[in-house]
Design a protein around this motif. Structure first.
Motif, PDB file in Angstrom:
ATOM      1  N   GLY A 136      82.895 116.389  92.007  1.00 32.37           N
ATOM      2  CA  GLY A 136      82.719 115.912  93.365  1.00 32.37           C
ATOM      3  C   GLY A 136      81.275 115.829  93.773  1.00 32.37           C
ATOM      4  O   GLY A 136      80.377 116.251  93.045  1.00 32.37           O
ATOM      5  N   ARG A 189      74.577 116.317  84.542  1.00 35.44           N
ATOM      6  CA  ARG A 189      73.661 115.461  83.783  1.00 35.44           C
ATOM      7  C   ARG A 189      72.241 115.659  84.284  1.00 35.44           C
ATOM      8  O   ARG A 189      72.028 115.804  85.488  1.00 35.44           O
ATOM      9  N   GLU A 191      70.108 113.334  84.004  1.00 36.09           N
ATOM     10  CA  GLU A 191      69.873 111.949  84.465  1.00 36.09           C
ATOM     11  C   GLU A 191      68.664 111.284  83.813  1.00 36.09           C
ATOM     12  O   GLU A 191      68.737 110.137  83.394  1.00 36.09           O
ATOM     13  N   LEU A 262      75.627 101.362  86.054  1.00 31.82           N
ATOM     14  CA  LEU A 262      76.346 100.208  86.595  1.00 31.82           C
ATOM     15  C   LEU A 262      75.979 100.116  88.073  1.00 31.82           C
ATOM     16  O   LEU A 262      76.052 101.111  88.798  1.00 31.82           O
TER      17      LEU A 262
HETATM   18  N1  SAH Z   1      77.794 115.342  92.079  1.00 30.70           N
HETATM   19  C1  SAH Z   1      78.059 115.658  90.700  1.00 30.70           C
HETATM   20  C2  SAH Z   1      78.893 114.611  90.032  1.00 30.70           C
HETATM   21  C3  SAH Z   1      78.145 113.340  89.900  1.00 30.70           C
HETATM   22  S1  SAH Z   1      79.019 111.961  89.338  1.00 30.70           S
HETATM   23  C4  SAH Z   1      76.758 115.867  90.004  1.00 30.70           C
HETATM   24  O1  SAH Z   1      75.709 115.635  90.584  1.00 30.70           O
HETATM   25  O2  SAH Z   1      76.746 116.283  88.857  1.00 30.70           O
HETATM   26  C5  SAH Z   1      78.780 112.104  87.609  1.00 30.70           C
HETATM   27  C6  SAH Z   1      77.740 111.180  86.987  1.00 30.70           C
HETATM   28  O3  SAH Z   1      77.994 109.831  87.290  1.00 30.70           O
HETATM   29  C7  SAH Z   1      76.316 111.367  87.465  1.00 30.70           C
HETATM   30  O4  SAH Z   1      75.732 112.474  86.855  1.00 30.70           O
HETATM   31  C8  SAH Z   1      75.662 110.059  87.066  1.00 30.70           C
HETATM   32  O5  SAH Z   1      75.006 110.150  85.812  1.00 30.70           O
HETATM   33  C9  SAH Z   1      76.844 109.102  86.969  1.00 30.70           C
HETATM   34  N2  SAH Z   1      76.658 107.974  87.885  1.00 30.70           N
HETATM   35  C10 SAH Z   1      76.440 108.000  89.205  1.00 30.70           C
HETATM   36  N3  SAH Z   1      76.210 106.761  89.679  1.00 30.70           N
HETATM   37  C11 SAH Z   1      76.302 105.929  88.640  1.00 30.70           C
HETATM   38  C12 SAH Z   1      76.137 104.529  88.463  1.00 30.70           C
HETATM   39  N4  SAH Z   1      75.847 103.738  89.483  1.00 30.70           N
HETATM   40  N5  SAH Z   1      76.305 104.019  87.229  1.00 30.70           N
HETATM   41  C13 SAH Z   1      76.601 104.806  86.201  1.00 30.70           C
HETATM   42  N6  SAH Z   1      76.740 106.125  86.277  1.00 30.70           N
HETATM   43  C14 SAH Z   1      76.591 106.696  87.486  1.00 30.70           C
END
Ligand code: SAH
Length: 375
Positions: A136, A189, A191, A262
């Motif tokens: 989340g 992640r 990132e 994406l």
């Molecule tokens: N809030 C949590 C969960 C994040 S969603 C957290 O911060 O860990 C999980 C992953 O989705 C993120 O770590 C990111 O790498 C990925 N994500 C978010 N937006 C994205 C996008 N536009 N395209 C691809 N991956 C994305």
């Protein structure tokens, strides 16, 4: 930064073989390999488009064969599944890439109650899932007390299941409480491992150093930890990717989540191009060779990018799939990016199709909890 060298096909192959044997390369070597595969190099000048494509295809194939060899040595043809429950799309953060960022006022916000979460897991258990991933945004409602309450209930109802969390950054004490309440794994992640690039993707109040500290704390507490990055995120260079690989080589996480960036129409990155399938699967294969035991998902983003994304990921060395267990009513609200796949084989309810899909490429979906193999 590493010096730029001319490289021949044979040298690229040698790097892959070295990685296969030693499970590590230098940053300069990762960069060379990535430049050979994805860069514009002087040695390509006198070659036709077709020749270049053929060489690149050959390199991919050799890499994927080795990645599959190690995937099979450790895991056989088994593919692990994790049931993903998207608990809340409220988020206090403002990541420029993410569809549920604080400043996206077009999102219809929701959060599941504890009862709803338990209901999802119950359905998941019946479908055969033995790992639940609760994910989340960083939602102020879900304090560590409330999360611990959910974790404890899940732990007592499902002593045989793994509980994975993915709720962003917390103080070490909170992570410890989650662990003591019965959570086993945590996905966070990094990132991007480059400070400057991190600040291209996030507002100033979010810091790479903090992210890294969280990951270290999680490891120290004893979680199985997942780090990872987006492929092709805005501003990302091949040098950044080499740095990501070096960071993972140091951290030695148990899981690595990577998927293509994406774009989402209601974010500052609305007009940015998506990451590529080719780059994502190439990196998956490198990650498999870096650590043959790693748990490596073929992500939803990869499945969203291409019809065959998930299979291509598995055939490049991935060994985990995370179907969606969230209630149907909220699935369209947890949109990190546009067109997110969440029905069909992306849905936990599509398990039979998923099994067939995997069988068709020689793999078997299994339901054990699939912990990181310690030796
Ligand atoms: N809030 C949590 C969960 C994040 S969603 C957290 O911060 O860990 C999980 C992953 O989705 C993120 O770590 C990111 O790498 C990925 N994500 C978010 N937006 C994205 C996008 N536009 N395209 C691809 N991956 C994305």
């Amino acid at each position: 930064m590493p010096t730029y060298k001319r490289m021949k096909f044979e040298q690229a192959i040698q790097l892959i073989e070295k990685l296969e044997q030693q499970h590590r390369l230098t940053e300069a070597e990762y960069l060379q390999l990535l430049q050979y595969r994805f860069g514009t190099l002087p040695e390509w000048d006198d070659k036709s488009e077709e020749e270049i494509e053929t060489k690149r295809h050959q390199l991919d194939e050799q890499l994927f064969v080795l990645a599959r060899k190690h995937q099979q040595q450790v895991f056989g043809n088994r593919i692990y599944v994790r049931g993903l429950v998207e608990v809340t799309n409220y988020c206090k953060n403002n990541c420029y890439y993410c569809g549920i960022r604080r400043e996206n006022h077009r999102v219809e916000r929701y959060r599941l109650t504890k009862e709803e979460i338990l209901e999802c897991c119950k359905e998941g258990y019946q479908l055969g899932f033995r790992t639940f991933v609760l994910q989340g945004g960083e939602d102020g409602y879900y304090t560590d007390d409330r999360l611990c309450d959910v974790i404890r209930d899940l732990r007592s109802k499902y002593p045989d299941c793994a509980i994975t969390l993915s709720f962003g950054e917390w103080e070490k004490e909170s992570y410890q409480r989650f662990f003591d309440a019965g959570a086993n794994r945590y996905l966070l992640r990094h990132e991007t491992a480059d400070e400057e690039h991190y600040s291209v993707l996030h507002p100033r109040e979010q810091e790479l150093a903090k992210r890294k500290e969280c990951l270290q704390n999680l490891k120290d507490i004893g979680f199985q930890v997942g780090a990872g990055f987006m492929v092709g995120s805005p501003g990302q260079t091949l040098a950044h990717l080499a740095k990501d690989l070096m960071y993972l080589q140091e951290l030695q996480p148990h899981m690595v989540g990577i998927g293509p960036f994406l774009s989402h129409g209601d974010t500052p990155f609305a007009k940015e191009p998506n990451g590529s399938l080719e780059q994502t699967v190439f990196l998956l294969a490198i990650l498999r060779l870096m650590n043959p035991r790693i748990l490596l998902p073929a992500t939803t983003a990869l499945a969203t990018l291409s019809q065959s994304g998930r299979e291509r990921g598995i055939l490049a060395g991935a060994n985990v799939i995370m179907p969606n267990l969230s209630p149907m009513a909220v699935r369209k609200k947890y949109l990190l990016y546009d067109n997110k796949a969440c029905t069909g084989t992306e849905a936990a309810q599509g398990m039979e199709d998923l099994r067939r899909q995997m069988q068709a490429i020689g793999y078997e979906v299994v339901t054990d909890r699939g912990d990181y193999p310690e030796s």
